[in-house]
Write a protein that holds these residues in place. Structure first.
Motif, PDB file in Angstrom:
ATOM      1  N   THR A  75       0.832  -1.202   0.000  1.00 46.66           N
ATOM      2  CA  THR A  75       0.000   0.000   0.000  1.00 46.66           C
ATOM      3  C   THR A  75       0.866   1.251   0.000  1.00 46.66           C
ATOM      4  O   THR A  75       1.700   1.452   0.883  1.00 46.66           O
ATOM      5  CB  THR A  75      -0.944   0.043   1.217  1.00 46.66           C
ATOM      6  OG1 THR A  75      -1.831  -1.079   1.173  1.00 46.66           O
ATOM      7  CG2 THR A  75      -1.768   1.324   1.231  1.00 46.66           C
ATOM      8  N   ARG A  76       0.667   2.100  -0.989  1.00 44.07           N
ATOM      9  CA  ARG A  76       1.367   3.369  -1.073  1.00 44.07           C
ATOM     10  C   ARG A  76       0.451   4.450  -0.497  1.00 44.07           C
ATOM     11  O   ARG A  76      -0.775   4.296  -0.490  1.00 44.07           O
ATOM     12  CB  ARG A  76       1.741   3.673  -2.520  1.00 44.07           C
ATOM     13  CG  ARG A  76       2.607   2.575  -3.130  1.00 44.07           C
ATOM     14  CD  ARG A  76       2.706   2.698  -4.626  1.00 44.07           C
ATOM     15  NE  ARG A  76       3.586   3.788  -5.026  1.00 44.07           N
ATOM     16  CZ  ARG A  76       3.701   4.231  -6.264  1.00 44.07           C
ATOM     17  NH1 ARG A  76       2.946   3.707  -7.240  1.00 44.07           N
ATOM     18  NH2 ARG A  76       4.541   5.209  -6.555  1.00 44.07           N
ATOM     19  N   VAL A  77       1.031   5.542  -0.016  1.00 48.29           N
ATOM     20  CA  VAL A  77       0.258   6.529   0.735  1.00 48.29           C
ATOM     21  C   VAL A  77       0.500   7.936   0.211  1.00 48.29           C
ATOM     22  O   VAL A  77       1.642   8.320  -0.069  1.00 48.29           O
ATOM     23  CB  VAL A  77       0.611   6.482   2.238  1.00 48.29           C
ATOM     24  CG1 VAL A  77      -0.164   7.558   3.010  1.00 48.29           C
ATOM     25  CG2 VAL A  77       0.326   5.106   2.820  1.00 48.29           C
ATOM     26  N   ILE A  78      -0.598   8.695   0.096  1.00 50.47           N
ATOM     27  CA  ILE A  78      -0.537  10.144  -0.085  1.00 50.47           C
ATOM     28  C   ILE A  78      -1.181  10.741   1.156  1.00 50.47           C
ATOM     29  O   ILE A  78      -2.371  10.512   1.418  1.00 50.47           O
ATOM     30  CB  ILE A  78      -1.306  10.601  -1.340  1.00 50.47           C
ATOM     31  CG1 ILE A  78      -0.707   9.989  -2.604  1.00 50.47           C
ATOM     32  CG2 ILE A  78      -1.305  12.137  -1.439  1.00 50.47           C
ATOM     33  CD1 ILE A  78      -1.549  10.212  -3.846  1.00 50.47           C
ATOM     34  N   ASP A  79      -0.431  11.462   1.939  1.00 46.94           N
ATOM     35  CA  ASP A  79      -0.957  12.028   3.186  1.00 46.94           C
ATOM     36  C   ASP A  79      -1.203  13.519   3.011  1.00 46.94           C
ATOM     37  O   ASP A  79      -0.273  14.287   2.785  1.00 46.94           O
ATOM     38  CB  ASP A  79       0.031  11.794   4.334  1.00 46.94           C
ATOM     39  CG  ASP A  79      -0.487  12.322   5.660  1.00 46.94           C
ATOM     40  OD1 ASP A  79      -1.679  12.692   5.743  1.00 46.94           O
ATOM     41  OD2 ASP A  79       0.305  12.365   6.626  1.00 46.94           O
ATOM     42  N   ALA A  80      -2.470  13.927   3.110  1.00 47.23           N
ATOM     43  CA  ALA A  80      -2.824  15.339   2.938  1.00 47.23           C
ATOM     44  C   ALA A  80      -2.751  16.125   4.236  1.00 47.23           C
ATOM     45  O   ALA A  80      -3.031  17.323   4.247  1.00 47.23           O
ATOM     46  CB  ALA A  80      -4.229  15.450   2.334  1.00 47.23           C
ATOM     47  N   SER A  81      -2.391  15.471   5.340  1.00 43.08           N
ATOM     48  CA  SER A  81      -2.255  16.181   6.606  1.00 43.08           C
ATOM     49  C   SER A  81      -0.879  16.834   6.702  1.00 43.08           C
ATOM     50  O   SER A  81      -0.049  16.719   5.799  1.00 43.08           O
ATOM     51  CB  SER A  81      -2.448  15.212   7.781  1.00 43.08           C
ATOM     52  OG  SER A  81      -1.266  14.471   8.026  1.00 43.08           O
ATOM     53  N   THR A  82      -0.617  17.479   7.840  1.00 41.15           N
ATOM     54  CA  THR A  82       0.685  18.097   8.093  1.00 41.15           C
ATOM     55  C   THR A  82       1.681  17.102   8.672  1.00 41.15           C
ATOM     56  O   THR A  82       2.869  17.398   8.765  1.00 41.15           O
ATOM     57  CB  THR A  82       0.517  19.272   9.087  1.00 41.15           C
ATOM     58  OG1 THR A  82      -0.578  20.078   8.676  1.00 41.15           O
ATOM     59  CG2 THR A  82       1.756  20.141   9.168  1.00 41.15           C
ATOM     60  N   ALA A  83       1.206  15.922   9.031  1.00 42.85           N
ATOM     61  CA  ALA A  83       1.976  15.012   9.874  1.00 42.85           C
ATOM     62  C   ALA A  83       3.342  14.623   9.322  1.00 42.85           C
ATOM     63  O   ALA A  83       4.306  14.473  10.077  1.00 42.85           O
ATOM     64  CB  ALA A  83       1.154  13.751  10.144  1.00 42.85           C
ATOM     65  N   HIS A  84       3.462  14.447   8.014  1.00 41.86           N
ATOM     66  CA  HIS A  84       4.692  13.884   7.456  1.00 41.86           C
ATOM     67  C   HIS A  84       5.388  14.793   6.447  1.00 41.86           C
ATOM     68  O   HIS A  84       6.249  14.328   5.696  1.00 41.86           O
ATOM     69  CB  HIS A  84       4.368  12.539   6.798  1.00 41.86           C
ATOM     70  CG  HIS A  84       3.805  11.532   7.738  1.00 41.86           C
ATOM     71  ND1 HIS A  84       2.456  11.201   7.771  1.00 41.86           N
ATOM     72  CD2 HIS A  84       4.404  10.789   8.703  1.00 41.86           C
ATOM     73  CE1 HIS A  84       2.259  10.289   8.701  1.00 41.86           C
ATOM     74  NE2 HIS A  84       3.403  10.030   9.283  1.00 41.86           N
ATOM     75  N   ARG A  85       5.067  16.070   6.434  1.00 36.46           N
ATOM     76  CA  ARG A  85       5.577  16.931   5.359  1.00 36.46           C
ATOM     77  C   ARG A  85       7.070  17.188   5.429  1.00 36.46           C
ATOM     78  O   ARG A  85       7.691  17.471   4.407  1.00 36.46           O
ATOM     79  CB  ARG A  85       4.796  18.248   5.329  1.00 36.46           C
ATOM     80  CG  ARG A  85       3.377  18.033   4.805  1.00 36.46           C
ATOM     81  CD  ARG A  85       2.624  19.307   4.650  1.00 36.46           C
ATOM     82  NE  ARG A  85       1.248  19.031   4.239  1.00 36.46           N
ATOM     83  CZ  ARG A  85       0.207  19.779   4.555  1.00 36.46           C
ATOM     84  NH1 ARG A  85       0.386  20.877   5.288  1.00 36.46           N
ATOM     85  NH2 ARG A  85      -0.998  19.449   4.159  1.00 36.46           N
ATOM     86  N   VAL A  86       7.639  17.119   6.602  1.00 38.36           N
ATOM     87  CA  VAL A  86       9.089  17.276   6.705  1.00 38.36           C
ATOM     88  C   VAL A  86       9.709  16.040   7.359  1.00 38.36           C
ATOM     89  O   VAL A  86      10.807  16.108   7.913  1.00 38.36           O
ATOM     90  CB  VAL A  86       9.469  18.557   7.486  1.00 38.36           C
ATOM     91  CG1 VAL A  86       9.036  19.799   6.720  1.00 38.36           C
ATOM     92  CG2 VAL A  86       8.850  18.568   8.880  1.00 38.36           C
ATOM     93  N   ALA A  87       9.009  14.912   7.269  1.00 39.89           N
ATOM     94  CA  ALA A  87       9.476  13.677   7.897  1.00 39.89           C
ATOM     95  C   ALA A  87      10.384  12.891   6.961  1.00 39.89           C
ATOM     96  O   ALA A  87      10.207  12.899   5.744  1.00 39.89           O
ATOM     97  CB  ALA A  87       8.275  12.818   8.301  1.00 39.89           C
ATOM     98  N   GLU A  88      11.346  12.206   7.537  1.00 37.54           N
ATOM     99  CA  GLU A  88      12.235  11.349   6.755  1.00 37.54           C
ATOM    100  C   GLU A  88      11.435  10.202   6.148  1.00 37.54           C
ATOM    101  O   GLU A  88      10.504   9.671   6.763  1.00 37.54           O
ATOM    102  CB  GLU A  88      13.355  10.791   7.642  1.00 37.54           C
ATOM    103  CG  GLU A  88      14.436  11.795   7.983  1.00 37.54           C
ATOM    104  CD  GLU A  88      15.629  11.122   8.649  1.00 37.54           C
ATOM    105  OE1 GLU A  88      15.842   9.915   8.419  1.00 37.54           O
ATOM    106  OE2 GLU A  88      16.322  11.807   9.406  1.00 37.54           O
ATOM    107  N   GLY A  89      11.823   9.808   4.946  1.00 38.04           N
ATOM    108  CA  GLY A  89      11.164   8.692   4.295  1.00 38.04           C
ATOM    109  C   GLY A  89       9.936   9.077   3.496  1.00 38.04           C
ATOM    110  O   GLY A  89       9.315   8.209   2.876  1.00 38.04           O
ATOM    111  N   TRP A  90       9.607  10.367   3.493  1.00 42.41           N
ATOM    112  CA  TRP A  90       8.445  10.853   2.740  1.00 42.41           C
ATOM    113  C   TRP A  90       8.928  11.807   1.654  1.00 42.41           C
ATOM    114  O   TRP A  90       9.765  12.683   1.904  1.00 42.41           O
ATOM    115  CB  TRP A  90       7.462  11.576   3.665  1.00 42.41           C
ATOM    116  CG  TRP A  90       6.751  10.633   4.588  1.00 42.41           C
ATOM    117  CD1 TRP A  90       7.270  10.011   5.689  1.00 42.41           C
ATOM    118  CD2 TRP A  90       5.394  10.193   4.480  1.00 42.41           C
ATOM    119  NE1 TRP A  90       6.315   9.219   6.284  1.00 42.41           N
ATOM    120  CE2 TRP A  90       5.149   9.307   5.562  1.00 42.41           C
ATOM    121  CE3 TRP A  90       4.359  10.468   3.589  1.00 42.41           C
ATOM    122  CZ2 TRP A  90       3.924   8.688   5.758  1.00 42.41           C
ATOM    123  CZ3 TRP A  90       3.128   9.865   3.786  1.00 42.41           C
ATOM    124  CH2 TRP A  90       2.921   8.980   4.856  1.00 42.41           C
TER     125      TRP A  90
END
Length: 310
Positions: A75-90
């Motif tokens: 499963t691939r993910v597109i996250d529209a929240s703020t949670a992962h915008r500057v996270a490693e691996g994204w």
């Protein structure tokens, strides 16, 4: 077999917009949790793991939970929240920030959809920092106005209930800790946090961002034409991009600089204005906060991840 797409949070503002944009797509299989099971964590986990691509339209904590519920390696993910915008691996889902970014998004396992506010400032500042026309430690200020849909369901209901009595210009983020500031800093290539002064207007959607530049203190003072050329060259190098650069002109006002001008699209138009005698410039971007700023960007990223165009 059609790719299975699951929108986790499909009944929120962004989720509803994405459903609308995908409504006529016959190449996709949109899967949804049955209404009676919507609040079941196990049901969400089931559908997240059944999807080829999951689009998360959730508050930050719920988005992190959804990612933790994915137990497969597919499963691939597109996250529209703020949670992962500057996270490693994204990978950051603003396809036009770099000529290699569309390919990165296309092959990514995890894509952080960009916020609405950061995209205008990033689009105008990143090319200038990369070209050496602005130093990374430049003290950036971001101003602008967005439609009330950017505040989610509560703000939408509040504005629509007030009607014409709702505020025409409501500044917010006055603690100078707006959640989009880290995103602007990282992807514009800045070494210090910008000041961000956003405002909400009494219109549903659309936005304008403005970055004023006081250039006189720089060791090398670029002209307006040089600023424009650097930005234009950046976007010209990105094939199939949805960001266009307006001609460099000396104008008192431009009708296209209207926050609602690009509503219903995922396009963005960038303008550069300058007074070289005063060593001052304005970088302006016009786009739809729900289009290029949210749902439209998510669909653009989905298309790239599925091997298609924009």
């Amino acid at each position: 077999m059609k790719p299975k797409i699951f929108i986790d949070g499909e009944h929120g503002t962004t989720g509803l917009q994405i459903r609308t944009l995908l409504a006529d797509r016959r190449d996709l299989d949109i899967i949804s949790v049955p209404t009676e099971r919507r609040k079941e964590k196990a049901a969400r986990a089931e559908y997240l793991n059944a999807a080829d691509i999951a689009i998360l339209c959730l508050p930050d904590d719920a988005a992190r939970e959804s990612v933790s519920l994915i137990e497969n390696g597919t499963t691939r993910v597109i996250d529209a929240s703020t949670a992962h915008r500057v996270a490693e691996g994204w990978d950051y889902g603003f396809a036009e920030i770099d000529k290699d970014q569309p390919a990165k998004i296309a092959s990514a396992k995890r894509v952080a959809n960009p916020g609405c506010w950061p995209q205008g400032p990033i689009a105008t500042l990143r090319p200038l920092v990369a070209a050496g026309l602005l130093p990374a430690d430049y003290p950036v200020t971001v101003n602008g106005i967005t439609g009330y849909s950017g505040g989610g369901r509560t703000m939408i209901e509040d504005y629509e209930a007030k009607g014409e009595s709702a505020s025409e210009f409501l500044p917010y983020g006055l603690t100078l800790q707006h959640k989009h500031v880290p995103e602007i800093k990282v992807y514009a290539g800045l070494s210090r946090h910008p000041i961000m002064q956003p405002a909400v207007g009494n219109f549903a959607q659309g936005m304008v961002t403005v970055v004023p530049l006081q250039l006189g203190s720089l060791d090398y003072v670029p002209t307006g034409a040089q600023l424009h050329a650097a930005i234009a060259d950046h976007f010209a190098a990105i094939k199939g991009g949805v960001v266009e650069v307006a001609p460099y002109e000396q104008l008192e006002r431009v009708p296209d600089i209207d926050p609602e001008h690009y509503n219903g699209t995922n396009r963005m138009r960038v303008h550069v204005f300058a007074n070289d005698d005063r060593a001052q410039a304005l970088l302006i971007a016009v786009y739809d906060n729900l289009g290029k700023g949210a749902s439209g960007a998510a669909v653009q990223n989905l298309n790239l991840m599925l091997g298609g165009g924009r």
